[in-house]
Scaffold this active site. Structure first.
Site, PDB file in Angstrom:
ATOM      1  N   SER A  69       0.777  -1.334   0.061  1.00  0.00           N
ATOM      2  CA  SER A  69      -0.035  -0.149  -0.065  1.00  0.00           C
ATOM      3  C   SER A  69       0.801   1.357   0.090  1.00  0.00           C
ATOM      4  O   SER A  69       0.243   2.348  -0.377  1.00  0.00           O
ATOM      5  CB  SER A  69      -0.907   0.040   1.160  1.00  0.00           C
ATOM      6  OG  SER A  69      -1.985  -0.725   1.033  1.00  0.00           O
ATOM      7  N   LYS A  72       0.423   3.299  -3.116  1.00  0.00           N
ATOM      8  CA  LYS A  72      -0.538   4.042  -3.255  1.00  0.00           C
ATOM      9  C   LYS A  72      -0.570   5.701  -3.254  1.00  0.00           C
ATOM     10  O   LYS A  72      -1.253   6.300  -3.960  1.00  0.00           O
ATOM     11  CB  LYS A  72      -1.896   3.609  -2.293  1.00  0.00           C
ATOM     12  CG  LYS A  72      -2.185   2.266  -2.479  1.00  0.00           C
ATOM     13  CD  LYS A  72      -3.036   1.832  -1.226  1.00  0.00           C
ATOM     14  CE  LYS A  72      -3.744   0.565  -1.313  1.00  0.00           C
ATOM     15  NZ  LYS A  72      -4.452   0.324  -0.068  1.00  0.00           N
ATOM     16  N   TYR A 197      -3.014  -2.453 -10.347  1.00  0.00           N
ATOM     17  CA  TYR A 197      -2.864  -2.339  -8.921  1.00  0.00           C
ATOM     18  C   TYR A 197      -1.875  -3.495  -8.455  1.00  0.00           C
ATOM     19  O   TYR A 197      -1.147  -3.192  -7.373  1.00  0.00           O
ATOM     20  CB  TYR A 197      -4.197  -2.336  -8.466  1.00  0.00           C
ATOM     21  CG  TYR A 197      -4.581  -2.499  -6.907  1.00  0.00           C
ATOM     22  CD1 TYR A 197      -4.369  -1.266  -6.186  1.00  0.00           C
ATOM     23  CD2 TYR A 197      -4.768  -3.668  -6.282  1.00  0.00           C
ATOM     24  CE1 TYR A 197      -4.301  -1.279  -4.724  1.00  0.00           C
ATOM     25  CE2 TYR A 197      -4.589  -3.658  -4.782  1.00  0.00           C
ATOM     26  CZ  TYR A 197      -4.629  -2.487  -4.261  1.00  0.00           C
ATOM     27  OH  TYR A 197      -4.674  -2.509  -2.829  1.00  0.00           O
ATOM     28  N   TYR A 249      -4.203   3.886   8.125  1.00  0.00           N
ATOM     29  CA  TYR A 249      -5.782   3.405   8.016  1.00  0.00           C
ATOM     30  C   TYR A 249      -6.473   3.970   9.451  1.00  0.00           C
ATOM     31  O   TYR A 249      -6.028   4.978   9.813  1.00  0.00           O
ATOM     32  CB  TYR A 249      -5.814   1.662   7.816  1.00  0.00           C
ATOM     33  CG  TYR A 249      -5.084   1.500   6.604  1.00  0.00           C
ATOM     34  CD1 TYR A 249      -5.521   1.919   5.116  1.00  0.00           C
ATOM     35  CD2 TYR A 249      -3.886   0.740   6.662  1.00  0.00           C
ATOM     36  CE1 TYR A 249      -4.912   1.306   4.179  1.00  0.00           C
ATOM     37  CE2 TYR A 249      -2.968   0.504   5.341  1.00  0.00           C
ATOM     38  CZ  TYR A 249      -3.632   0.663   4.166  1.00  0.00           C
ATOM     39  OH  TYR A 249      -3.210   0.385   2.876  1.00  0.00           O
ATOM     40  N   VAL A 267       1.032  -3.951   3.966  1.00  0.00           N
ATOM     41  CA  VAL A 267       1.043  -5.208   4.474  1.00  0.00           C
ATOM     42  C   VAL A 267       2.215  -6.026   4.550  1.00  0.00           C
ATOM     43  O   VAL A 267       2.190  -6.846   5.345  1.00  0.00           O
ATOM     44  CB  VAL A 267      -0.237  -6.031   4.221  1.00  0.00           C
ATOM     45  CG1 VAL A 267      -1.542  -5.711   4.698  1.00  0.00           C
ATOM     46  CG2 VAL A 267      -0.208  -6.196   2.600  1.00  0.00           C
TER      47      VAL A 267
HETATM   48  N1  GLN Z   1      -1.938  -5.486  -2.134  1.00  0.00           N
HETATM   49  C1  GLN Z   1      -2.679  -5.255  -0.747  1.00  0.00           C
HETATM   50  C2  GLN Z   1      -3.798  -5.527  -0.915  1.00  0.00           C
HETATM   51  O1  GLN Z   1      -4.478  -5.040  -1.741  1.00  0.00           O
HETATM   52  C3  GLN Z   1      -1.965  -3.951  -0.431  1.00  0.00           C
HETATM   53  C4  GLN Z   1      -3.014  -3.680   1.039  1.00  0.00           C
HETATM   54  C5  GLN Z   1      -1.870  -3.190   2.048  1.00  0.00           C
HETATM   55  O2  GLN Z   1      -0.561  -3.046   2.135  1.00  0.00           O
HETATM   56  N2  GLN Z   1      -2.320  -2.583   3.275  1.00  0.00           N
HETATM   57  O3  GLN Z   1      -4.759  -6.191  -0.134  1.00  0.00           O
END
Ligand code: GLN
Length: 313
Positions: A69, A72, A197, A249, A267
């Protein structure tokens, strides 16, 4: 004698890493993307890059991991460069959700029916669909080229195993993409947007790469080596604001109290954070807290910020 900050870092960083590493035992390595579950539970690394070019690292800062993430933030910036604010924010909102990053719950409740913000999965999927390019491969190539420039590392590449692993199992993201397609918010088809993505989530970095990308944000979009504008200042401002309000988050409020810095987690256990005008910082610790943020990484950044008085607030 009062020690200056670099001296304190040189003297204590390794010791702080070792103290924070212990908290990893209380966290959990992400398993919903099977390939991520192979990461070492008690790994912890940090790399700090100063605006004047000084750097320092401690722990397992060399071990590569995927951005997940964290990517992003930078796809949002690229979408802003491609389309401008008005177009981007007609398809994705600006508010925190208070829910998990992959929650689908508020999608149907939102009025207008757009994802709450660009850092939750649904919002990031919309952003991925806005990247300019003739097809998925060209859009992904533009993202990778942009990330390489920000990281000052032409060798950045995908971790193909993580990419495949998520592509084969990412059905929750797939279902969000179908919902967004139904609402007419996706700029391309479901499999195309997911390919873009999943690819940017699987870009492999080490702490130094994150620190360099963070330093560009810390310098309001300037290349640390040449001073050239890589990102317009306004888009850096937008990105940093989202990092404060949504970057961790539903743990963003707690992190703002504990560290008071713009940050973005992934994650895989990575965290990118920065001290405006001064440092870009990359951290990795794969054991996560229940909010999906690196448990030891959060502790380490809070420790650094509180000891060195870095909070923006
Ligand atoms: N690729 C992960 C997902 O879409 C990214 C989520 C994250 O890093 N929190 O679940």
């Amino acid at each position: 004698m009062v020690m200056n900050e670099w001296d304190q870092l040189k003297q204590h960083l390794q010791e702080w890493v070792e103290e924070c590493r212990g908290t990893s035992a209380a966290g959990t390595v992400a398993e919903y993307i099977p390939e991520l579950s192979k990461a070492k539970q008690d790994m912890l690394g940090v790399y700090l890059l100063g605006a004047q070019g000084l750097s320092i690292s401690a722990g397992e800062a060399q071990i590569p991991f995927t951005m997940q993430s964290i990517s992003k933030v930078f796809t949002l910036i690229l979408a802003l460069i491609d389309h401008g604010e008005a177009a981007v924010f007609s398809k994705v909102g600006m508010e925190p959700t208070g829910d998990n990053f992959n929650s689908i719950m508020k999608l149907e409740l939102a009025q207008p029916a757009i994802p709450f913000n660009p850092l939750i999965n649904a919002g990031a999927i919309v952003v991925s669909s806005m990247i300019k390019g003739a097809n998925a491969a060209e859009k992904s190539e533009r993202i990778l080229t942009f990330f390489r420039e920000l990281a000052g590392n032409s060798g950045l590449a995908y971790d193909e195993q993580v990419y495949r692993s998520e592509s084969e199992t990412g059905h929750l993201n797939r279902s969000m993409a179908y919902f967004l397609l139904d609402k007419g918010i996706l700029g391309c088809g479901v499999e195309e947007v997911l390919d873009i993505y999943f690819r940017h989530c699987s870009i492999q970095v080490c702490c130094k790469d994150l620190a360099r990308m963070a330093l560009v944000l810390a310098l309001d979009g300037a290349d640390p080596a040449t001073g050239k504008t890589l990102i317009p200042r306004r888009y850096v401002q937008i990105a940093k604001t989202f990092m404060v309000t949504c970057g961790m988050y539903n743990g963003s409020g707690e992190f703002a109290i504990g560290a008071g810095l713009p940050a973005k987690s992934g994650v895989s256990g990575g965290i990118l954070t920065l001290v405006p005008g001064r440092y870009g910082i990359g951290v990795v610790g794969p054991a996560l807290n229940p909010k999906g943020n690196s448990i030891a990484g959060v502790q380490l950044i809070e420790r650094l910020s509180q000891t060195l008085d870095w909070s923006l607030f």
